[in-house]
Motif scaffolding. Sequence first.
Motif, PDB file in Angstrom:
ATOM      1  N   GLY A 179       0.340  -1.166  -0.334  1.00  0.00           N
ATOM      2  CA  GLY A 179      -0.329  -0.083  -0.158  1.00  0.00           C
ATOM      3  C   GLY A 179       0.587   1.125   0.503  1.00  0.00           C
ATOM      4  O   GLY A 179       2.210   1.441  -0.012  1.00  0.00           O
ATOM      5  N   PRO A 180      -0.335   1.898  -0.018  1.00  0.00           N
ATOM      6  CA  PRO A 180       0.826   3.309  -0.573  1.00  0.00           C
ATOM      7  C   PRO A 180       1.927   3.825   1.040  1.00  0.00           C
ATOM      8  O   PRO A 180       3.258   4.874   1.235  1.00  0.00           O
ATOM      9  N   CYS A 181       1.021   3.915   2.159  1.00  0.00           N
ATOM     10  CA  CYS A 181       1.548   4.167   3.509  1.00  0.00           C
ATOM     11  C   CYS A 181       2.795   3.301   3.440  1.00  0.00           C
ATOM     12  O   CYS A 181       4.419   3.761   4.094  1.00  0.00           O
ATOM     13  N   THR A 182       2.909   1.571   3.124  1.00  0.00           N
ATOM     14  CA  THR A 182       3.715   1.058   3.671  1.00  0.00           C
ATOM     15  C   THR A 182       4.986   1.421   2.301  1.00  0.00           C
ATOM     16  O   THR A 182       6.270   1.267   3.052  1.00  0.00           O
ATOM     17  N   ASN A 183       5.348   1.696   1.335  1.00  0.00           N
ATOM     18  CA  ASN A 183       5.650   2.630   0.054  1.00  0.00           C
ATOM     19  C   ASN A 183       6.361   3.064   0.361  1.00  0.00           C
ATOM     20  O   ASN A 183       7.673   3.803   0.778  1.00  0.00           O
TER      21      ASN A 183
END
Length: 284
Positions: free
Chosen positions: A167-171
């Motif tokens: 997901g974008p936060c993890t990325n």
Amino acid sequence: MDELTPGRYYASEQYLLPADEAETARLGLQHRVFSKSFENRISLAPLNLQSGGRVLESAAGTGIWALEFFKESSKNGIVLDMECIDISDKQFPQKFPPNVHFSVRSVIDLPAEWNSNFSYVHQRLLVLALDDSLWRKVISEFFRVLLPGGWLELVEIDTSCYRDYVGPCTNSLQSLALSMFAEKGIIVDMANYFPPLLEETGFVDVRCEVRRVRIGQSGENGYRSDEIGNFFRGLKRDVVNGGGYGIVRTEEDYEELLKGCELEWNIHSDEAYVYHYAFLARKP
């Protein structure tokens, strides 16, 4: 960025994680996950220890591994003489057997009188404290203090939280962490780094055991999402000091990023995971 939130105790500038009560609790949970990931074994080295044999644990922290290893050995009739060292005594246990000794020492400069003293050296989770030059000193010191035939075991967790897109936060968190680690010289590609270094130092029978450990809401087969989130919260000092590495601007931004990551890990537990490594080597 804002001033660092007070209340966390860090033992050194070099080591990125704190050494306080919250970290002690987190390490206890992490110990459980590590043991379970390696089939409920706390040691993977092919040991043949005898009573009176000397064991060194470096980066002892709370002493949870050392005390469990001592107890397990004692149940098998083997009473060991254990030295447990760390750069801080803040997390040392209050009670321990007389054959287990805790002291404040740096692993890069072990006592000269420890030459060829130990049958087994164990160290866990120091990847966030050492760059290449320091690792070379540490491995050399371990080689020096081991008896011929003695085993070294280095246990580490990788510095990423996924191998697929989660997901974008993890990325974003991964980008932040990798930027910070690169700036500080932290070893990221451990599987390709440690075996050649161990062999170059003179160790033989070098091998690596790897386990993939899930991150998810329940933590049934690995880490709960909030446990990994708290690991990254422990890095806040250096995130702040590094200006957020182009990913976050304030402490509040960083906390929101971590909460977003925890949500993604809860939803995508099939894609969110870390690796546990155990590097084993014998002094000829």
